[in-house]
Design a protein around this motif. Structure first.
Motif, short mmCIF file in Angstrom:
data_model
loop_
_atom_site.label_atom_id
_atom_site.label_comp_id
_atom_site.label_asym_id
_atom_site.label_seq_id
_atom_site.Cartn_x
_atom_site.Cartn_y
_atom_site.Cartn_z
N UNK A 4 47.32 36.11 49.32
CA UNK A 4 46.59 36.04 48.04
C UNK A 4 45.35 35.16 48.08
N UNK A 5 45.31 34.19 48.98
CA UNK A 5 44.14 33.32 49.02
C UNK A 5 42.88 34.08 49.43
N UNK A 6 43.05 35.16 50.19
CA UNK A 6 41.89 35.96 50.59
C UNK A 6 41.34 36.83 49.46
N UNK A 7 42.16 37.13 48.49
CA UNK A 7 41.69 37.94 47.36
C UNK A 7 41.26 37.09 46.17
N UNK A 10 37.15 37.34 45.57
CA UNK A 10 36.72 38.61 44.96
C UNK A 10 37.29 38.82 43.55
N UNK A 11 38.54 38.41 43.33
CA UNK A 11 39.11 38.53 41.99
C UNK A 11 38.39 37.64 40.99
N UNK A 13 35.24 36.64 41.13
CA UNK A 13 33.92 37.23 40.85
C UNK A 13 34.06 38.41 39.90
N UNK A 14 35.08 39.24 40.11
CA UNK A 14 35.33 40.38 39.24
C UNK A 14 35.64 39.92 37.81
N UNK A 15 36.51 38.95 37.67
CA UNK A 15 36.87 38.45 36.33
C UNK A 15 35.65 37.80 35.66
N UNK A 16 34.84 37.10 36.44
CA UNK A 16 33.62 36.48 35.90
C UNK A 16 32.63 37.54 35.44
N UNK A 17 32.43 38.59 36.26
CA UNK A 17 31.50 39.66 35.89
C UNK A 17 31.97 40.45 34.68
N UNK A 30 44.62 40.28 37.34
CA UNK A 30 44.70 40.49 38.80
C UNK A 30 46.11 40.62 39.35
N UNK A 31 47.09 40.04 38.70
CA UNK A 31 48.45 40.11 39.21
C UNK A 31 49.31 41.18 38.59
N UNK A 32 48.73 42.00 37.74
CA UNK A 32 49.51 42.98 36.98
C UNK A 32 49.76 44.22 37.82
N UNK A 33 50.80 44.18 38.63
CA UNK A 33 51.24 45.30 39.47
C UNK A 33 50.15 45.84 40.39
N UNK A 34 49.14 45.01 40.69
CA UNK A 34 48.08 45.46 41.59
C UNK A 34 48.09 44.66 42.89
#
Length: 163
Positions: A4-7, A10-11, A13-17, A30-34
């Motif tokens: 999870x530390x590698x994602x 990117x997560x 940045x996605x949440x910020x955007x 990000x943790x919802x079954x993905x």
């Protein structure tokens, strides 16, 4: 499997955007079954589902959508419930992601609040009695969930899809 530390970056940045910083949706999304674990877990289950169920439905004239909703989905209720429970437990115990995304006090989750409570004691050493009481309060939902559904989770991990 990707740690999870590698994602995290990117997560973030996605949440910020998406403008979801300091929101509960930004913490949960990000943790919802993905997760890679969810994909692996469901893939292993679906590989074990007997193909004769699907073939029998095709012979009866069912299309792909009807086979999925009438046959595959009801058979996979137990693994999906297990995955939902495991995802909930993982999210409940998560500390780093809510700390990173939910900086505002209005969206602070319990695990982050415990860490802040420990560091904000004026005496220098934490109020251990208060901290342990709050930690027990934080652990109670997981303990209750495990006592109610623990056997079902363990049984569904070995479920093959055929009765």
């Amino acid at each position: 499997m990707v740690p999870p530390i590698f994602t995290t970056l990117p997560n973030f940045i996605l949440i910020k955007d998406l403008g979801l910083l300091n929101t509960y949706l930004g913490i949960v999304l990000p943790g919802l079954l993905m997760t890679p674990f969810a994909v692996f877990f469901l893939r292993q289950f679906f590989l074990g589902v007997n193909s004769s169920l699907e073939e029998a439905a095709r012979i009866d004239g069912a299309g792909r959508v009807r086979i999925f909703f009438r046959i595959i989905l009801p058979v996979s209720k137990a693994p999906i419930a297990t995955l939902a429970i495991l995802t909930y437990i993982t999210s409940w115990n998560d500390y780093f992601w809510p700390l990173l995304v939910g900086k505002d006090e209005s969206v602070r989750v319990l695990t982050v609040a415990l860490g802040i409570f420990r560091s904000q004691t004026p005496q220098g050493s934490p109020d251990w009695a208060g901290l342990m009481a709050a930690t027990l309060f934080a652990a109670l939902p997981i303990i209750i969930l495990f006592t109610m559904l623990g056997r079902r989770v363990i049984d569904s991990i070995g479920y093959t899809g055929v009765k």
